[in-house]
Design an enzyme around this catalytic site. Structure first.
Site, PDB file in Angstrom:
ATOM      1  CB  CYS A  76      -1.038  -0.056   1.112  1.00 12.49           C
ATOM      2  SG  CYS A  76      -2.387   1.257   0.800  1.00 12.49           S
ATOM      3  CG  HIS A 177      -4.022  -3.368   2.597  1.00 12.09           C
ATOM      4  ND1 HIS A 177      -3.348  -3.051   3.447  1.00 12.09           N
ATOM      5  CD2 HIS A 177      -4.689  -2.311   2.281  1.00 12.09           C
ATOM      6  CE1 HIS A 177      -3.046  -1.680   3.648  1.00 12.09           C
ATOM      7  NE2 HIS A 177      -4.063  -1.417   2.759  1.00 12.09           N
ATOM      8  CD  GLU A 179      -2.064  -6.448   4.787  1.00  9.61           C
ATOM      9  OE1 GLU A 179      -2.249  -5.021   5.365  1.00  9.61           O
ATOM     10  OE2 GLU A 179      -1.631  -6.761   3.933  1.00  9.61           O
TER      11      GLU A 179
END
Length: 197
Positions: A76, A177, A179
């Site tokens: 990001c 992202h 994650e």
């Protein structure tokens, strides 16, 4: 083992939770000497690119990051820091990958920030091994990396095409992202951790 650059501008909790789920060992990088302990480096980031670059400058780690020969992944705002310049704060960044970070054009009739799941068109790259083309990843951002075929390894269309992922040598960046992107994101993090130096 992954070292996470701890400069006060990253959403480290969600990233470390994902690495723990994947049983990938990690630690925090606070000083230049810490880089030696890790085989792979992640630069996380949320918020304002200009402010994040100031925080990174304040750590004294900038020259060490630029000199890295290990695999590096910016996530990001961490990806945006790898570029030359951001319109957010009119900020000079690390200039490791010579592209620019720009504000989405409201005149395209799109909502800003770009938030949610988007299909990502991937190129044949080790970072996306085992990830289906057009897999969905989760985005939250108001600024984007200009598309450049020299460095682009994945693209997404939001009003216009932009780079969802970039690479130059051992430096990789993803605008989404991983994650927070389910199985596809976990596969990408696993792939990154397996990249050879």
């Amino acid at each position: 083992m992954i070292g996470i650059v701890n400069y006060g501008a990253g959403n480290i909790f969600s990233l470390t939770a994902a690495l723990e789920r994947l049983d990938i060992q990690y630690g925090m990088i606070n000083t230049e000497a810490d880089f030696d302990q890790y085989t792979h480096i992640i630069i996380p980031g949320v918020g304002h690119a200009g402010a994040a670059m100031k925080k990174l400058n304040d750590t004294g780690l900038v020259n060490a990051i630029r000199a890295l020969k290990k695999p590096v992944l910016g996530i990001c705002v961490g990806m945006q820091l790898l570029t030359a310049h951001s319109e957010e704060g009119d900020a000079a960044l690390l200039n490791i990958i010579p592209v620019n970070t720009k504000l989405f054009d409201k005149e395209l009739g799109i909502k800003i920030p770009h938030m949610g799941w988007n299909n990502v068109d991937t190129k044949n790259n080790l970072l996306f091994h085992g990830v289906e083309n057009s897999a969905q990843f989760y985005f939250v951002h108001s600024y984007f990396i200009e598309y450049n075929p020299t460095f682009d390894i994945a693209a997404v269309n939001y009003g216009a095409p932009f780079s969802a992922a970039i690479q130059r040598d051992n430096f990789f960046g993803v605008q989404f992202h991983p994650e927070k992107s389910g199985a596809a994101g976990e596969q990408l993090l696993r792939n990154f951790s397996n990249l050879k130096q």
